[in-house]
Design an enzyme around this catalytic site. Structure first.
Site, PDB file in Angstrom:
ATOM      1  CG  ASP A 125      -1.999   1.071   1.103  1.00 17.20           C
ATOM      2  OD1 ASP A 125      -2.926   0.886   0.292  1.00 17.20           O
ATOM      3  OD2 ASP A 125      -1.916   2.086   1.806  1.00 17.20           O
ATOM      4  CD  GLU A 127      -0.256   6.134   2.432  1.00 21.62           C
ATOM      5  OE1 GLU A 127      -0.607   7.286   2.079  1.00 21.62           O
ATOM      6  OE2 GLU A 127      -1.065   5.251   2.739  1.00 21.62           O
ATOM      7  CG  ASP A 226      -1.219   0.898  -4.427  1.00 24.64           C
ATOM      8  OD1 ASP A 226      -0.611   1.446  -3.496  1.00 24.64           O
ATOM      9  OD2 ASP A 226      -2.454   0.739  -4.430  1.00 24.64           O
ATOM     10  CG  HIS A 283      -4.693   7.998   4.808  1.00 27.25           C
ATOM     11  ND1 HIS A 283      -4.923   7.295   3.647  1.00 27.25           N
ATOM     12  CD2 HIS A 283      -5.867   8.612   5.123  1.00 27.25           C
ATOM     13  CE1 HIS A 283      -6.175   7.479   3.266  1.00 27.25           C
ATOM     14  NE2 HIS A 283      -6.772   8.268   4.140  1.00 27.25           N
ATOM     15  CG  ASP A 288      -3.372   2.615   5.392  1.00 29.17           C
ATOM     16  OD1 ASP A 288      -3.962   2.608   6.493  1.00 29.17           O
ATOM     17  OD2 ASP A 288      -3.374   3.582   4.621  1.00 29.17           O
TER      18      ASP A 288
END
Length: 328
Positions: A125, A127, A226, A283, A288
């Site tokens: 995941d 960011e 992603d 987040h 996450d």
């Protein structure tokens, strides 16, 4: 791994009584960043046994009936089995270096898991919207559902000025109080991929000299963004070729839709519907990834099959989506 001083001191924070903020003795770690008064650790609760939200983002403690130990936030200096703060007793007391405690497996649940075509699932995941800022991966066994290992790196933007980077990081990680650790440990995306390739190589999931896709493993993402969009964009900015192991992935939203016959807009919806409490901070990439991994564990225990949902035809080609019913 960067070299950091083991000294630390306590700082006040509105949601907690104290946090540890380590100081770096190396000027190169600062990279032009002036020290401020924010703590390095995210605002996590020293939670009681009952899970409860403590701030925006719903920081919670995972239910562990067999343990009365207080929940600890994950150490963000920790990566690939190493932490520069391991000699600091106060640091060890405050932070967890074992992601397994947030990903417990009920032994009886494994009996319900259907035989999977894949051995391992790599929950990713990312960011960062302008450039990737965090690259976290949680690896679990697709059959036993057990946590195997994790990879986590903060990523330093390639095509941004130091002033813009400071603004970017303050806006993204300042609210979590982890901007300090980001500045201390972030490396460029190309270096992150080099370390990641060593990591998947050590787990026998991929060999650089052979190229190709992962060996009996697949990335699991909550959406297509992603690997369909962000990684290719970042590779262009970083002026590197898209690695072959990013050519296919599992979009958990599509698996969720086809298995439960209901749509989920994201991780938070899935966790709410499956009645899973949030662990850590929403987040923050590593948290996450852990929470998505917990959704995957729950779905496996319910009998879901984890299978590839999207394939890229080539490094520059279109993506083929394999499920008729999918989240668009």
């Amino acid at each position: 791994m960067v070299s950091l001083s083991s000294s630390a001191r306590l700082l006040p924070f509105p949601l907690l009584q104290s946090f540890i903020r380590p100081f770096s003795s190396s000027a190169t770690l600062l990279r032009g960043y002036s020290r401020r008064s924010s703590p390095i650790a995210a605002a996590f609760s020293q939670a009681s046994q009952s899970s409860h939200a403590v701030r925006e983002g719903q920081v919670m403690e995972a239910p562990r009936p067999s343990s009365r130990r207080p929940w600890k936030p994950t150490c963000l200096y920790y990566t690939q089995g190493k932490c520069a703060m391991m000699k600091d007793a106060m640091h060890l007391e405050k932070f967890s270096h074992n992601l397994m405690v947030d990903l417990p497996v009920n032994a009886s649940a494994t009996d319900k898991v259907k035989p999977q075509k894949l051995d391992y699932l790599l929950i990713l995941d990312l960011e960062g919207k302008v450039e990737i800022l965090e690259f976290p991966v949680v690896m679990i066994d697709a059959q036993s559902m057990e946590f195997i290992d994790s990879f986590h790196r903060f990523v330093r933007p390639t095509a941004m000025s130091e002033h813009r980077i400071r603004e970017y990081i303050e806006g993204k990680y300042g609210k979590f109080g982890v901007d300090r650790v980001w500045h201390d440990t972030a490396i460029h995306f190309k270096e992150v991929l080099q370390e990641f390739e060593d990591w998947i190589g050590n787990h026998n999931l991929w060999k650089k000299e052979q190229g190709g896709s992962l060996n009996n493993a697949a990335f699991v993402t909550c959406g297509n963004w992603d690997l369909k969009t962000k990684v290719p964009e970042q590779c262009k900015v970083s002026k590197i070729k898209l690695p072959t192991y990013f050519m296919e992935w599992i979009n958990l939203k599509d698996i969720y839709l086809n298995f439960y016959c209901r749509r989920a807009t994201g991780m938070m919806t899935m966790m709410r519907e499956l009645q899973l409490p949030i662990v850590g901070s929403h987040h923050l990439g590593i948290d996450d990834s852990k929470n998505i991994a917990r959704v995957v564990q729950h779905m496996l225990a319910d009998g879901a099959m984890m299978q590839i949902t999207a394939k890229r035809q080539s490094a520059t080609g279109d993506v083929k989506f394999l499920f008729k019913d999918r989240i668009r």
